[in-house]
Every structure is written in structure tokens, then in C-alpha cells.
Design an enzyme around this catalytic site. Structure first.
Site, PDB file in Angstrom:
ATOM      1  N   ASP A 192      30.829 -47.590 -16.602  1.00 12.32           N
ATOM      2  CA  ASP A 192      30.810 -48.765 -16.390  1.00 12.32           C
ATOM      3  C   ASP A 192      29.774 -49.542 -17.652  1.00 12.32           C
ATOM      4  OD1 ASP A 192      31.216 -51.365 -15.573  1.00 12.32           O
ATOM      5  OD2 ASP A 192      29.803 -51.239 -14.111  1.00 12.32           O
ATOM      6  N   LYS A 238      16.203 -52.531  -6.394  1.00 15.16           N
ATOM      7  CA  LYS A 238      17.539 -52.880  -5.999  1.00 15.16           C
ATOM      8  C   LYS A 238      17.949 -52.432  -4.687  1.00 15.16           C
ATOM      9  CE  LYS A 238      21.862 -51.911  -7.853  1.00 15.16           C
ATOM     10  NZ  LYS A 238      22.821 -50.881  -9.048  1.00 15.16           N
ATOM     11  N   THR A 267      22.484 -59.558 -10.091  1.00 18.78           N
ATOM     12  CA  THR A 267      23.286 -58.896  -9.054  1.00 18.78           C
ATOM     13  C   THR A 267      24.364 -57.741  -9.505  1.00 18.78           C
ATOM     14  OG1 THR A 267      23.653 -61.214  -7.947  1.00 18.78           O
ATOM     15  CG2 THR A 267      25.185 -59.454  -7.055  1.00 18.78           C
ATOM     16  N   GLY A 310      26.786 -54.240  -8.600  1.00 16.02           N
ATOM     17  CA  GLY A 310      27.907 -53.850  -7.637  1.00 16.02           C
ATOM     18  C   GLY A 310      27.716 -53.566  -6.314  1.00 16.02           C
TER      19      GLY A 310
END
Length: 756
Positions: free
Chosen positions: A145, A44, A23, A25
Site C-alpha cells: 500500500d 494509532k 485516518t 485503514g
């Protein structure tokens, strides 16, 4: 990336939905499998409740992914026809290549990586991620990130390949190269992102440095268990060079600029990466990533220098110390030995550098002659490029090896094994204890490798010695056969000479020459020297066989393996405890295993060095015998040449004697068979000196002349028969001797001629 059970079966043409991979963002990532081609992709899809801002980010991620093309950035794929209609909303799906190795977090969470990845795995990870970040930055993209969950592993042809995924928070740089918005994972965020300050590509440097530190040590560098607010206020107090802020077992916060132990890096890489991490983990963004040599944003070039190092690991078998040396392609072995002398005190001429198979490094080749590409073996230990150093000035080896110093937290529980610790501290220190036992086992294994390398080198020397022994024995037999033949021939010559001396040929000079030949060959043969050397070599062979039969002469497991497995099982059970059972606990059982491992290590090291000393003694004996065998072989070769020369000389003298005898036979002769002998033939003037009596009448003179002619014919026939009998007797004598040695030499000569 978290893994989940398989989802309800759903298909789209030939494509079948499999399990959820994780999972992100914005939504879920699901694996799809093409039942016809076998192809796999990761799809995705976004959640329905995305805000307008996040919907915009999602579309940006798809745009970025579709135009990127780099081996270390996950590649976008075309969404299969008809699959978009299965989306839960109107947002486009993102199709990506599927990497079956899972994500880096899964890899880091494996038990064996509790104190960091192996050296080779660290180097390949740093190389891949640095290449990917450099590519993104060159394309004016900040990832923002970067974390283990956003790095996936794909098995390549030769090694694991690391790929960056999840560009959902990636930001394209505007004209001012500054950004002010972020929503991401807090633990790997640069301070300026937490402070919501303007930022540049240096935020990825901080994340990359944090990620690299965790891969090296097994934990994040700055108070990993603290909440963000307290974390920020404490970590900002660090100096620019500090790369660790941690709590000890007493709860005290400590700052350090050194890479903590334990880790799996060698001393050179640890030192170089420590300085590189100091660049990557600077608090102030403007200074972060600035290298003293390459300047601002020079951290990637500095990392290239580290990754391109060619490192040679030398284990000093005298002390058990492992030395690591950066070497260049053209550095000579003599230059390396000079550096080794500075570190060990062993003189260059006394240094012997052996590879694991017992082969010595070749003096004329560069120092890097035994290096291999460590990047292709990321999961293995560094022993593949290990060279073992021996001191040839030593005849015995005594154990000077001690266990490595324990980390501070391990030393603490060794002193207080009954002390209760919180679960997160217990988990960390137990992992370090297990790693310490592993390190003891690996150190012991390396020492045993060194002892086996010495044994293999001894066997190589012994093999060479055995070949020389066989050659020496063969040459000794051949020489003995030639000597026996020569001595027999001389004895026959002397015996026959004595038989005919009274009425035959007499020559003091010839007799003296034969006597001298007989005396000369008495000094040849070297039988005593050969026998003595063979006895010494057989005794050495017995010692070597005893060494090989010894249990330490073969690779063994034993106590350390058992203790390491018990420690691993304890650590596994601790980590797998349900959350509601993760309470405080003591370390008595782990401490007991560690103490037993230390005792077992010391005992095993003593046995290894006892075996090594015996090996060195045998090798010394072999090295002493080699030149002596060579000397005896050389002397026998000279003896053989002497025998051949003497034999040729004797043969020539015999043929000269026969020539003289034959020439005398053809000269004037008189007398009767009873009075004619070789003595007279040797003095033909005697025939001429006899007085002549005139015949009484012509018929009487004619009759006497006929008698003389008949007598001459008779004597010639007798002489020819005597010569034939002599030659026949000599031929039979020669045939009775052993001539097999000549046949072997002839066969060798013929084989050499065919080869040439």
C-alpha cells in the site's frame, strides 16, 4: 494523511492529547505531547467495528513494526504507561515516532509542486524509499500500500528524511513467496492485485514507480481520473515500455514511453529515470523490475547507479543551452572540454569555464572540482553546480536564446485561449502555464548569473591589472630617482673634470666612458611607455565603472517576477474554489500573462547580451594590457640593473682616480706652490729631469734643503685640504638628492628577512 482540528483535551499522566494526524485503514492516528520532557509520539488506535480478519491484520502490523529498525521506516515506540486503558476496545495501541513534516501528499499538494518536485527533492525521496523497500523485502515483507499518504517527512540535520508508515496491509511472505489477498488503495495498486492474482514483491515496484512518476511530473502516470474498471481495460493495452497513458484536451487517449514535460529534471536524469520507470511500470509482474545489467529485481541497483551520478551543469553562454555531463572523480578537465566541443563546436583552447564567482576552473584539477552534494539541498535549483561556458574566440555576443518549447496542452490554449475546458483539465494546464513562466524567469536568471560571472572575472583581471599598474608606477618612480641621481652625478663629474683639465688630470679613456654612460642612461626610464599604458588603463577603468553602474550590472527582479506572481495567484484561486464552483472555464487571462512573460523574457535577454558583449570587450582590453604591463615592468627592471652597474663602475673609476692622486702625493716633489699642480704629479719623471745646480757653499745648501722640506710639507697640507674639500662637496651633493626610494627598498628587504 489528512489533518484535522485539535481534539478535546485528554491527558494520561504527563501526556496530553493533541490533534488527529489522520485516518488509516484501521483507525485514527493522534499526536500526544509529553508536557514534562517535550517528547511527541503518534498513537494509532483501531476502530471498534473491525472485522476478525482486520483485527488479525492489526495485530500483525504491530508485530511487524516492533521488530523493524530502519531510518526510513517509522519506528515503533513504547506505549506510555496507563494509555492502553484509554483505548476504545481491547486491541493494543500502536505508538510510533512523530514526524512533524506531515505526509508526502501534503507536500505534493503545495502549489509550487504542481509540475513535480525539485530535482534534489526527487533524488532524496527515491533514495530513502528505495532503501526502505529494500529493507522490507530483505525481511520478507511486502508493503502493498505504498502511496504519498503513507510516507511522512522528518527534518534531519542536513535534509528531509522520508519514512514509510502504515504497514496495515503489509504481508509477510510465505514459503512460496506468493500472496492472494489484498484490500488497499486502488490508484497505486499493481495490476495483479486488481486482478486478484498471485503476487510477489514486484507489486511494490509498481507502486514505487507510480509514486516516483507523480513526484517527477505532478500527476499519476495512467489515466488518474478514470474509474478502476475502465482504467484497467485501457491501461492494459500499453506496451511494456510505455510509462504514460493520458488524455489530451480533446479527450483522446495517448500512450508514450517518454517522460512528459514539464518537469524539473535535467536532461541526463530525465533520460536515466525514464528508462528506470520503464522497468518499474511493466504490466507483467515477472518482467517488472528486471534490469538489463543486474537482472531480475535489479531495479534497486540500477537506481543506485542513477543516484550516485555526479553531474556537472554547463550553461553555454553563446546559445543559452544548458548541457549536463556525468563526470567521475578522476576525469580530467581536458576530457570534459573534449565532450563540450562535441556538443557545442567550441574548440578546447577557446573554452573558458567560469564558476558563479568568476573563478575559472583550474586546468590541473579534475572536472568535478566545483561539484557539491546536491542531496543536501533538496529544495534548491540546480544552479549551485552551474558552470558558465564562454567562447574566447568571440569579441561580441549576440542573443541566440529562445524560450523553451511549451507543453502540448499549453500550446493548445495559446492557439485557442477562449476554449472552455473542464475544471480538472483547466487546473492542470494552468499549473503548466505558471510553471512555464517560472521556467522563463529561471532561464533568465541563469543567463544573468552567467553575465555576472563574466563581470566578476573581469573585475578579477582588473584587480590584477591594477596591482601591476601600481607596481609599474612605483618602479617607474624609483627608476626615475636613480636615473636623476646618476645623471646629476655624471654632470658634476664632467663639470669638475672640465674645470681641472688645463692644469689637472687628463684621460680621454675616462672621459669617453663617462660620455657613453651619459648616453646609455638616456635610453632608460620608459616614461612614455608607462604614461601610455596608464592612460589606457584609466580609460578601461572608466568603462568598467560604467558597466557596474548599469542597472543590468546588478541583480534585478522586474517584469517576470511580477507576471509569475500574478500567474501564481490566478492558479491559487482556481485550486481553492469550492467544489460546487468548479465549472468549465477559458484560459484568456493565463494566456495573456504567458505572452507578456515571453515578450519580457526576450527583451531582458537582449539587454543581458548587450551587457555581456561590453563585458567581453573590456576583458579583452584587460587581457591585452596585462602582457604589455609585464613587458614594461621587465624592461624597467633591466634598466634599473643597468643604472646600478653604471653607478658601480663610475664609483670604482672615481676611487681609482683618487688612489692614483694619493699615490702621487706621497712621491718626490719639488717646486713651489705656484708651480706645483696635479699635472706634474701625474708625471713624476719630470721632477727627476730638472737640472740640479750645485750650491755655492754648505750653509747655503743646507738652507735650500730646509726650504724644500718646508715647501713639501706645505704642498701636502694643501693637497689634503683639497681632497677633503672635494669629498665634502660630493657628500653635500649626495645628501641633496632624494634617497627615499632606497629607504623603501631597505624596509622591504628587512620585512622579507623577518618573514623568512
Amino acid at each position: 494523511m489528512s489533518w484535522s482540528p485539535s481534539l478535546p483535551t485528554q491527558t494520561c499522566g504527563a501526556w496530553e492529547m493533541k490533534e488527529r494526524l489522520g485516518t488509516g485503514g484501521f483507525g485514527n492516528v493522534i499526536r500526544w505531547h509529553n508536557q514534562e520532557t517535550g517528547e511527541q509520539i503518534a498513537i494509532k488506535q483501531c476502530r471498534q467495528e473491525l472485522s476478525p480478519r482486520n483485527r488479525e491484520r492489526w495485530c500483525l502490523e504491530i508485530q511487524i513494526m516492533r521488530r523493524l529498525n530502519h531510518p526510513n521506516v517509522v519506528a515503533a515506540r513504547d506505549v506510555p504507561e496507563g494509555m492502553q486503558s484509554l483505548a476504545p476496545n481491547d486491541l493494543p495501541l500502536l505508538a510510533m515516532e512523530y514526524c512533524q513534516g506531515g505526509d508526502l501528499r501534503k507536500y505534493l499538494n503545495q502549489f509550487e509542486n504542481c509540475c513535480g518536485l525539485r530535482e534534489g527533492a526527487i533524488l532524496t525521496l527515491l533514495s530513502d524509499i528505495a532503501s526502505a523497500l529494500r529493507y522490507l523485502h530483505e525481511n520478507r515483507i511486502i508493503h502493498r500500500d505504498l502511496k504519498p499518504e503513507n510516507i511522512v517527512l522528518q527534518q534531519g540535520e542536513q535534509r528531509l528524511i522520508h519514512k514509510i508508515i502504515d504497514l496495515g496491509y503489509a504481508k509477510e511472505l510465505d514459503q512460496g513467496s506468493l500472496c492472494t489477498s489484498f484490500v488497499g488503495t486502488l490508484q497505486y495498486l499493481a495490476p495483479e492485485l486488481l486482478e486478484q492474482q498471485k503476487y510477489t514483491v514486484t507489486v511494490d515496484y509498481w507502486s514505487f514507480g507510480t509514486l516516483a512518476f507523480e513526484c517527477i511530473t505532478g500527476f499519476r502516470p495512467f489515466l488518474p481520473n478514470w474509474q478502476p474498471v475502465q482504467w484497467h481495460s485501457k491501461v492494459r493495452q500499453k506496451s511494456e515500455m510505455d510509462i504514460v497513458v493520458s488524455e489530451d484536451l480533446n479527450g483522446a487517449v495517448k500512450f508514450s514511453s517518454s517522460l512528459p514535460h514539464p518537469n524539473n529534471l535535467n536532461s541526463v536524469l530525465a533520460q536515466r529515470l525514464e528508462k528506470w520507470l520503464q522497468l518499474m511500470l511493466m504490466w507483467h509482474p515477472r518482467q517488472r523490475g528486471t534490469d538489463p545489467v543486474y537482472g531480475p529485481n535489479g531495479c534497486f541497483k540500477a537506481l543506485d547507479d542513477i543516484l550516485n551520478l555526479k553531474l556537472l551543469h554547463v550553461l553555454n553562454m553563446v546559445t543559452g543551452t544548458l548541457h549536463t555531463y556525468p563526470v567521475t572523480e578522476d576525469e580530467s578537465l581536458q576530457s570534459l572540454k573534449a565532450r563540450i566541443r562535441q556538443d557545442t563546436g567550441i574548440l578546447e583552447e577557446d573554452q573558458e569555464l567560469l564558476q558563479e564567482a568568476g573563478l575559472a576552473l583550474i586546468p590541473d584539477k579534475p572536472a568535478a572540482q566545483c561539484l557539491s552534494d546536491g542531496k543536501l539541498n533538496e529544495g534548491r535549483t540546480l544552479d549551485m553546480d552551474l558552470v558558465f561556458l564562454f567562447d574566447n574566440s568571440r569579441v561580441t555576443y549576440e542573443s541566440q536564446v529562445s524560450p523553451q518549447p511549451q507543453p502540448e496542452s499549453v500550446s493548445c490554449i495559446l492557439q485557442e485561449p477562449k476554449r472552455n475546458l473542464p475544471f480538472f483539465q483547466l487546473r492542470k494546464v494552468w499549473g503548466q502555464v505558471w510553471h512555464s513562466i517560472q521556467a522563463l524567469k529561471e532561464d533568465c536568471s541563469r543567463l544573468q548569473q552567467g553575465q555576472r560571472a563574466a563581470m566578476m572575472n573581469l573585475l578579477r583581471n582588473n584587480s590584477c591589472l591594477s596591482k601591476m599598474k601600481n607596481s609599474m608606477a612605483s618602479m617607474s618612480q624609483q627608476l626615475k630617482a636613480k636615473l636623476d641621481f646618476f645623471k646629476t652625478s655624471i654632470q658634476i663629474d664632467l663639470e669638475k673634470y672640465r674645470e681641472q683639465t688645463e692644469f689637472g688630470i687628463t684621460s680621454d679613456k675616462l672621459l669617453l666612458a663617462w660620455r657613453e654612460m651619459e648616453q646609455a642612461v638616456e635610453l632608460c626610464g620608459r616614461e612614455n611607455e608607462v604614461k601610455h599604458l596608464v592612460e589606457r588603463m584609466m580609460a578601461l577603468q572608466t568603462d568598467i565603472v560604467d558597466l557596474q553602474r548599469s542597472p543590468m550590472g546588478r541583480k534585478q527582479g522586474g517584469t517576470l517576477d511580477d507576471l509569475e506572481e500574478q500567474a501564481r495567484e490566478l492558479y491559487r484561486r482556481l485550486r481553492e474554489k469550492p467544489r460546487d464552483q468548479r465549472t468549465d472555464g477559458d484560459s484568456q487571462e493565463m494566456v495573456r500573462l504567458l505572452l507578456q512573460a515571453i515578450q519580457g523574457f526576450e527583451k531582458k535577454v537582449r539587454v543581458i547580451y548587450t551587457q555581456l558583449s561590453k563585458t567581453v570587450v573590456c576583458k579583452q582590453k584587460a587581457l591585452e594590457l596585462l602582457p604589455k604591463v609585464e613587458e614594461v615592468v621587465s624592461l624597467m627592471s633591466e634598466d634599473e640593473k643597468m643604472v646600478v652597474r653604471l653607478q658601480e663602475k663610475r664609483q670604482k673609476e672615481l676611487w681609482n682616480l683618487l688612489k692614483i692622486a694619493c699615490s702621487k702625493v706621497r712621491g718626490p716633489v719639488s717646486g713651489s706652490p705656484d708651480s706645483m699642480n696635479a699635472s706634474r704629479l701625474s708625471h713624476p719623471c719630470q721632477l727627476m729631469s730638472q737640472p740640479c745646480t750645485a750650491p755655492d757653499s754648505l750653509p747655503e745648501a743646507a738652507e735650500k734643503s730646509e726650504d724644500l722640506v718646508a715647501e713639501a710639507h706645505t704642498l701636502c697640507t694643501q693637497l689634503e685640504n683639497a681632497l677633503q674639500d672635494t669629498m665634502k662637496e660630493q657628500d653635500q651633493s649626495l645628501r641633496s638628492l632624494d634617497w627615499s626610494w632606497l629607504q623603501s627598498e631597505e624596509e622591504e628587504q628587512q620585512s622579507l628577512e623577518r618573514a623568512s
